[in-house]
Motif scaffolding. Structure first.
Motif, short mmCIF file in Angstrom:
data_model
loop_
_atom_site.label_atom_id
_atom_site.label_comp_id
_atom_site.label_asym_id
_atom_site.label_seq_id
_atom_site.Cartn_x
_atom_site.Cartn_y
_atom_site.Cartn_z
N VAL A 181 1.58 28.26 -0.17
CA VAL A 181 0.72 27.33 -0.49
C VAL A 181 0.72 26.76 -2.00
N TYR A 182 0.59 27.56 -2.91
CA TYR A 182 0.69 27.29 -4.04
C TYR A 182 2.12 26.55 -4.65
N ARG A 183 3.07 27.10 -4.03
CA ARG A 183 4.39 26.58 -4.45
C ARG A 183 4.85 25.23 -3.89
N PHE A 184 4.30 25.08 -2.64
CA PHE A 184 4.10 23.82 -1.85
C PHE A 184 3.39 22.68 -2.80
N MET A 185 2.28 23.02 -3.21
CA MET A 185 1.51 21.94 -3.84
C MET A 185 1.94 21.80 -5.25
N LYS A 186 2.81 22.45 -5.68
CA LYS A 186 3.18 22.25 -7.08
C LYS A 186 4.68 21.85 -7.17
N MET A 187 5.30 21.45 -5.85
CA MET A 187 6.65 20.90 -5.65
C MET A 187 6.79 19.22 -6.43
N ILE A 188 7.59 19.31 -7.31
CA ILE A 188 7.70 18.08 -8.38
C ILE A 188 8.29 17.07 -7.74
N GLN A 189 8.97 17.38 -6.30
CA GLN A 189 9.84 16.24 -5.70
C GLN A 189 8.98 15.57 -4.84
N ILE A 190 7.89 16.16 -4.34
CA ILE A 190 7.05 14.98 -3.35
C ILE A 190 6.48 13.95 -4.01
N ASN A 191 6.72 12.96 -3.25
CA ASN A 191 6.08 11.66 -3.68
C ASN A 191 4.71 11.59 -2.94
N TRP A 192 3.69 11.75 -3.29
CA TRP A 192 2.53 11.71 -2.72
C TRP A 192 1.83 10.41 -2.68
N ILE A 193 2.31 9.68 -3.53
CA ILE A 193 1.76 8.02 -3.53
C ILE A 193 2.50 7.23 -2.29
N ARG A 194 3.82 7.59 -2.23
CA ARG A 194 4.50 7.27 -1.06
C ARG A 194 4.14 7.86 0.34
N PHE A 195 3.62 9.03 0.19
CA PHE A 195 3.01 9.51 1.64
C PHE A 195 1.62 8.78 1.98
N THR A 196 0.68 8.53 1.13
CA THR A 196 -0.40 8.17 1.69
C THR A 196 -0.19 6.66 1.91
N THR A 197 0.78 5.82 1.08
CA THR A 197 0.79 4.64 1.38
C THR A 197 1.51 4.48 2.68
N ILE A 198 2.53 5.15 3.23
CA ILE A 198 3.13 4.94 4.56
C ILE A 198 2.13 5.49 5.57
N LEU A 199 1.35 6.47 5.53
CA LEU A 199 0.47 6.76 6.38
C LEU A 199 -0.62 5.89 6.77
N SER A 200 -1.16 5.13 5.47
CA SER A 200 -2.16 4.31 5.87
C SER A 200 -1.50 3.05 6.39
N ALA A 201 -0.12 2.49 6.01
CA ALA A 201 0.34 1.44 6.59
C ALA A 201 0.62 1.43 8.25
N ARG A 202 0.94 2.68 8.60
CA ARG A 202 1.07 2.94 10.11
C ARG A 202 -0.31 2.94 10.87
N ILE A 203 -1.33 3.42 10.23
CA ILE A 203 -2.74 3.44 10.76
C ILE A 203 -3.30 2.22 11.15
N ILE A 204 -2.84 1.05 10.04
CA ILE A 204 -3.47 -0.26 9.75
C ILE A 204 -2.61 -1.17 10.84
N LYS A 205 -1.25 -0.77 11.05
CA LYS A 205 -0.34 -1.65 11.88
C LYS A 205 -0.73 -1.14 13.16
N ASP A 206 -0.70 0.18 13.46
CA ASP A 206 -0.70 0.49 15.12
C ASP A 206 -2.11 0.63 15.53
N ALA A 207 -3.27 0.64 14.59
CA ALA A 207 -4.42 1.17 15.22
C ALA A 207 -5.48 0.27 14.90
N ILE A 208 -5.65 -0.47 13.66
CA ILE A 208 -6.59 -1.16 13.20
C ILE A 208 -6.37 -2.64 13.49
N LEU A 209 -5.24 -3.03 13.31
CA LEU A 209 -4.73 -4.70 13.45
C LEU A 209 -4.96 -5.05 14.90
#
Length: 433
Positions: free
Chosen positions: A80-108
């Motif tokens: 778990v610690y190694r996963f959280m410390k991975m420098i190659q993961i783009n967490w800004i992109r992750f939350t942006t894509i996920l929120s965009a999918r929720i907005i498009k498919d469920a809210i709009l």
């Protein structure tokens, strides 16, 4: 006793069912992959992320689960610690894509096209006051406690339609002032996402805000207005956001150092207010004027609305809108949606363990934890919307049920008064009377 145990078991099954449905419906595993989160061998990142996501619902930390032997995963804690410390993961992109999918498919599908969708920008204090060795730790002024504390400024971009708020992305800001940084960044490869993440954390809040907005725009998140408070309102920011294709509705400080072009002269908001006749009676606002926002020779027309504090007639707030076609009441109503992000910060800190669950010293791990908390809020916000909105039950309800109400003017005005009181509290000590 047996009845309570059975009830608890049923609740756990219901929570587990809702979470599985959320992860499957919005393909969270593919979002992780698109954000460069993958492993060459061992347990999948989806298993590890799902375990971190579920920690809040067990009411125990990973450390306590390992000690008592309940809800223990098949993998070790170091995984778990190694996963959280991975420098190659783009967490800004992750939350942006996920929120965009929720907005498009469920809210709009539940909203009409006429409803104003907004992006909201604000920051909140992320406390690490008992730490001394956290990467990029800084001395940050906490406006609630009126003193400097150790931690970060969590600059957050969110989306709202007046009924549902979703966090889009965020960055934990350290400080651009080297003297206020307790620890420097760990040296990492300059080609990695981890390096860019650290570099962004040491930029000014207004610059980082534009980066988050640009990422949201590229993800095609639908919004017409950007809302923010007086900390981000300046002529340069108004021009930058307008050039990105958004209109701004924001609060502006009544400072003598900020000028707007009015009647051929550069004047402060206070001077403009003193020069004009105010509306009489029980008006919803005191004054409305058209001004020009000038920066580097470029001009943007804007409307400034002076809103009164009904408890203190001599006090007022200044709202500015770059959409001059909006009437004054609509400007006040739309700006009231900014309160959604304050509720979001409160829920994350009080109920979703934003600053208590992760005690890592790594900046990457803290960023990963923030993304996990944001995902929890997205699921809860969507569950709340779909439980209360009859239009989510199917096409029949979509056509024959009324749309969930947008924020009303009186609600917006009450929230504005609450903001006004909060702003005064930051500067003066007010009694509760």
């Amino acid at each position: 006793m047996n009845k309570s145990i059975t009830q608890a078991t049923q609740n756990d099954k219901q929570i587990s069912k809702s979470i599985k449905r959320f992860f499957t419906r919005f393909h969270v595993s593919s979002v992780l992959k698109a954000s460069n989160a993958y492993k060459k061998k061992g347990f999948s990142v989806m298993e590890i992320f799902q375990y971190l996501f579920l920690l809040i619902f067990s009411n125990r930390s990973m450390y306590m689960n390992l000690i008592i032997g309940r809800n223990t995963p098949d993998f070790a804690k170091d995984t778990v610690y190694r996963f959280m410390k991975m420098i190659q993961i783009n967490w800004i992109r992750f939350t942006t894509i996920l929120s965009a999918r929720i907005i498009k498919d469920a809210i709009l599908p539940l909203d009409s096209e006429e409803r104003a969708k907004v992006l909201i920008i604000d920051d909140s204090f992320f406390e690490r006051n008992r730490s001394k060795k956290v990467e990029l730790l800084a001395k940050v002024y906490d406006h609630a406690k009126h003193k400097y504390l150790f931690g970060f400024r969590m600059l957050t971009l969110g989306w709202s339609d007046g009924s549902t708020f979703l966090p889009v992305n965020s960055v934990l800001l350290s400080t651009e002032n080297r003297k206020n940084r307790i620890n420097e960044a760990t040296e990492v490869d300059k080609r990695t996402v981890g390096y860019k993440r650290r570099k962004l954390s040491m930029e000014k809040g207004t610059h980082a805000m534009l980066t988050l907005l640009d990422i949201a725009k590229k993800a095609a998140i639908p919004a017409k207005y950007v809302l923010f408070d007086s900390w981000f309102s300046s002529p340069s920011t108004l021009h930058a956001v307008k050039n990105m294709g958004y209109d701004v509705i924001g609060m502006v400080k009544k400072t003598p150092k900020m000028f707007f072009h009015y009647n051929g002269k550069d004047m402060s908001l206070t001077s403009i207010y003193n020069k004009n006749k105010k509306r009489r009676g029980r008006s919803r606002y005191l004054l409305s004027v058209m001004v020009d926002v000038v920066k580097d020779g470029e001009t943007i027309p804007a409307k400034v609305v002076y809103v009164c504090n009904r408890n203190k007639r001599k006090e007022y707030l200044c709202l500015i809108s770059t959409d001059v076609n909006l009437d004054e009441n609509e400007i006040i109503r739309i700006y009231g949606k900014r309160w959604d992000i304050e509720v979001f910060f409160k829920v994350c800190k009080s109920y979703l363990n934003l600053s208590r669950e992760c005690n890592s010293l790594s900046y990457d791990a803290i960023t990963a934890h923030t993304a996990v908390v944001f995902t929890r809020y997205m699921m809860l916000s969507l569950e709340s919307r779909e439980c209360n909105d009859n239009r989510s039950l199917g096409k029949l309800f979509l056509y024959f049920s009324d749309e969930m109400s947008d924020i009303t003017w009186i609600q917006a005005f009450q929230m504005l008064l609450q903001m006004f009181r909060t702003m005064l509290t930051d500067n003066t000590e007010l009694s509760d009377e």
